[in-house]
Design a protein around this motif. Sequence first.
Motif, PDB file in Angstrom:
ATOM      1  N   CYS A   1     -43.428 -84.143   6.105  1.00 49.14           N
ATOM      2  CA  CYS A   1     -43.768 -84.591   7.456  1.00 49.14           C
ATOM      3  C   CYS A   1     -43.846 -83.408   8.424  1.00 49.14           C
ATOM      4  CB  CYS A   1     -42.744 -85.606   7.952  1.00 49.14           C
ATOM      5  SG  CYS A   1     -42.864 -87.214   7.130  1.00 49.14           S
ATOM      6  N   PHE A   2     -42.861 -82.510   8.342  1.00 48.56           N
ATOM      7  CA  PHE A   2     -42.854 -81.342   9.227  1.00 48.56           C
ATOM      8  C   PHE A   2     -44.031 -80.408   8.940  1.00 48.56           C
ATOM      9  CE2 PHE A   2     -38.107 -81.996   9.888  1.00 48.56           C
ATOM     10  CZ  PHE A   2     -38.278 -82.496  11.166  1.00 48.56           C
ATOM     11  N   ILE A   3     -44.376 -80.276   7.663  1.00 44.10           N
ATOM     12  CA  ILE A   3     -45.537 -79.432   7.308  1.00 44.10           C
ATOM     13  C   ILE A   3     -46.812 -79.995   7.934  1.00 44.10           C
ATOM     14  CG2 ILE A   3     -47.020 -78.710   5.391  1.00 44.10           C
ATOM     15  CD1 ILE A   3     -44.464 -78.489   3.691  1.00 44.10           C
ATOM     16  N   LEU A   4     -47.016 -81.311   7.763  1.00 44.07           N
ATOM     17  CA  LEU A   4     -48.211 -81.953   8.332  1.00 44.07           C
ATOM     18  C   LEU A   4     -48.223 -81.834   9.857  1.00 44.07           C
ATOM     19  CD1 LEU A   4     -48.362 -85.186   6.121  1.00 44.07           C
ATOM     20  CD2 LEU A   4     -49.826 -83.164   5.978  1.00 44.07           C
ATOM     21  N   LEU A   5     -47.055 -82.049  10.482  1.00 52.44           N
ATOM     22  CA  LEU A   5     -46.967 -81.943  11.928  1.00 52.44           C
ATOM     23  C   LEU A   5     -47.268 -80.522  12.399  1.00 52.44           C
ATOM     24  CD1 LEU A   5     -46.183 -83.772  14.362  1.00 52.44           C
ATOM     25  CD2 LEU A   5     -43.861 -82.861  14.142  1.00 52.44           C
TER      26      LEU A   5
END
Length: 353
Positions: free
Chosen positions: A324-328
């Motif tokens: 999730c953090f990578i995509l964000l």
Amino acid sequence: MDSNGATTSSAAGGGSTSKSSSKKHSRKPVYSRFTQQELPACKPILTPGLVIATFTIIGIIFIPLGLVSLSASEKVVEIVDRYDESCVPSDYSNDKLKFIQNPSINKSCVRTLTVPKLMKSPVFIYYQLDNYYQNHRRYVKSRSDKQLRSVSDEKSTKDCSPEDKTVDGPIVPCGLVAWSLFNDTYWFSVNSKTIEVNKHDIAWKSDKEHKFGSNVYPKNFQSGGLIGGAKLNSSVPLSKQEDLMVWMRTAALPTFRKLYGKIEQDLQANEKIQVVIQNNYNTYSFSGKKKLVLSTTSWIGGKNDFLGIAYIIVGGLCLFLAVCFILLYVIKPRPLGDPSYLSWNRSPAGHPN
């Protein structure tokens, strides 16, 4: 002139006195880096890269650990048989309390257990009690550890009431914990051959060596008007009464297992084990349950899937958050602030680094 000068001088003197007085009574601490928590320290900045890497590493470590723990738990072979209801005759099915409290009724019961797969020795025998609150405050306190350790403290029974003494003297061991000692018994056989149950080394070594005295013998135990549980051999010291030691280590939860003994031979798959149970212990008055458990162990202990599942859930959650953090970070990046503006990277006013 003189009077004015004197007045001026006096005023000046009073001012200096008040200044020194305020200085003297000041509560302001002397400045130091230690008292102001300004000593050099590691204060990591949680950048997106660091957070993503941390979650990823935790996930990569925890998920394999969970799988290994689950695999070890699956290798444990366990047989659980609830017998408290099955061992009550049909005539007393509606009044189990009357059955268990009547000493003239035969309490023996035969159960047949099927071994699901090879159980390598040692096979541990446990009794399991449900809805039994050994952690109740009055119950836990109703004992005398001094009395258990030394014969000189035989009369130390102040916390043991109502099971503290009889007309013949103090009860050893005293208290409700010892009085309620579990007294169901089990005999095992396969193909009409008796299986020996080893009841040695089932208690903690520290209990045998330090908590229960080798010169303390049961005295006036279960000799009152109300009999609780098992009786003890008065010729055997407490340091040798391992069933008592196991029972006296009270459980924290209302459902618990305690070690009864060990079978030191392999049990083959599909073997039929005949178990003769002496159903003596009263759990019917408080809607308790009794179960007989046969179990092997692994490096992780007995059968317990919780640890493995917990590792997998935490590891999976960390990997999910990392993704999730990578995509964000890729879709909606934000510039990182200048760390030089952080409070610990700036000198306090008037105090240079």
